[in-house]
Design a protein around this motif. Sequence first.
Motif, short mmCIF file in Angstrom:
data_model
loop_
_atom_site.label_atom_id
_atom_site.label_comp_id
_atom_site.label_asym_id
_atom_site.label_seq_id
_atom_site.Cartn_x
_atom_site.Cartn_y
_atom_site.Cartn_z
N GLN A 1 78.51 -5.48 11.84
CA GLN A 1 78.09 -5.42 13.24
C GLN A 1 76.71 -4.78 13.42
O GLN A 1 75.98 -5.13 14.34
CB GLN A 1 79.14 -4.68 14.07
N CYS B 1 74.28 -7.48 12.97
CA CYS B 1 74.24 -8.33 14.16
C CYS B 1 73.34 -7.73 15.24
O CYS B 1 72.49 -8.41 15.82
CB CYS B 1 75.64 -8.54 14.71
N TYR C 1 75.84 -15.04 12.59
CA TYR C 1 77.20 -14.56 12.37
C TYR C 1 77.19 -13.66 11.14
O TYR C 1 76.65 -14.04 10.09
CB TYR C 1 78.18 -15.71 12.17
N ILE D 1 74.70 -13.96 18.96
CA ILE D 1 75.64 -13.74 17.87
C ILE D 1 76.94 -14.48 18.19
O ILE D 1 77.48 -14.35 19.30
CB ILE D 1 75.94 -12.23 17.68
#
Length: 279
Positions: free
Chosen positions: A38, A41, A34, A53
């Motif tokens: 982004q 991720c 987490y 994720i």
Amino acid sequence: MDKKSVGIIGLGLMGGSLSLALQKSSNDYKFIGYDHNQNHCKEALKLNLVEKIAKDIEEIKKCDIIVLTIPVDGIIKVLQDLIGVKQDTTIIDFGSTKEKICASIPSQIRANFVAAHPMAGTEKFGPSAAIDYLYKDKVVVLCDVEKSGNHQVEVAKKLFKDISMQIVFMGAKEHDRHAAYISHMPHALSYSLANAVMNQEQRESIIALAGGGFKDMSRIAKSSPTMWEDIFRQNQTNLIEAIESFQKELKKCKKMVENQEWEELNSWMAQANKLHEIL
């Protein structure tokens, strides 16, 4: 035996390296990540740092082990969101300061929480900086474990032993003072050295004359300013004390050079040599 699910909040150097190290040394874990970034991720998935994720914190709260590898301010903030985890869930933080984190743990999850500081790192950051040997043979400090649940302490100890770390126990207040001298002050000095040289020297001179010693001393000035601003703020009082102690020694050196006290200077340097013997 079912694998323990490890939720890693923060998919940078520390979190990514933890996953790689555990994947290399043990088959007991599976990983879910987490991160608010982004790009981190996507990169973490591409590098196989995690298997999936999480969409939100609620998904992470279902994990058997939750590891917080984010800056201290972020750790303190996310603790409130972790209220309601299962009784046997283990929450481990990797924050570089401990006293304020420990003081911020909600009473509802105090037994779930193990405060840890792995004494490891590089000047690089982000998922691509992760390496599977970052923690090998390094020290991890576990703080205030008497306030953690017995189950949680054993889970944390197994995790750190699985990545070949040496475990040391210490109080949170004691840890922060020691860390100011041994970890935080050297970063302040490295940033100061880098700025002092850049303010006085041209690029060409730096390239031509910078040898191994200068590169070694200035290397950690490449570390993340955002992360180290956070650490300096959280450990402000101890860091100021450590910087003042360094300034005292530097003034002593300056005075001996000014007064041409070469024998005294030699003895002062010889005393400093003993640090290497300790290390």
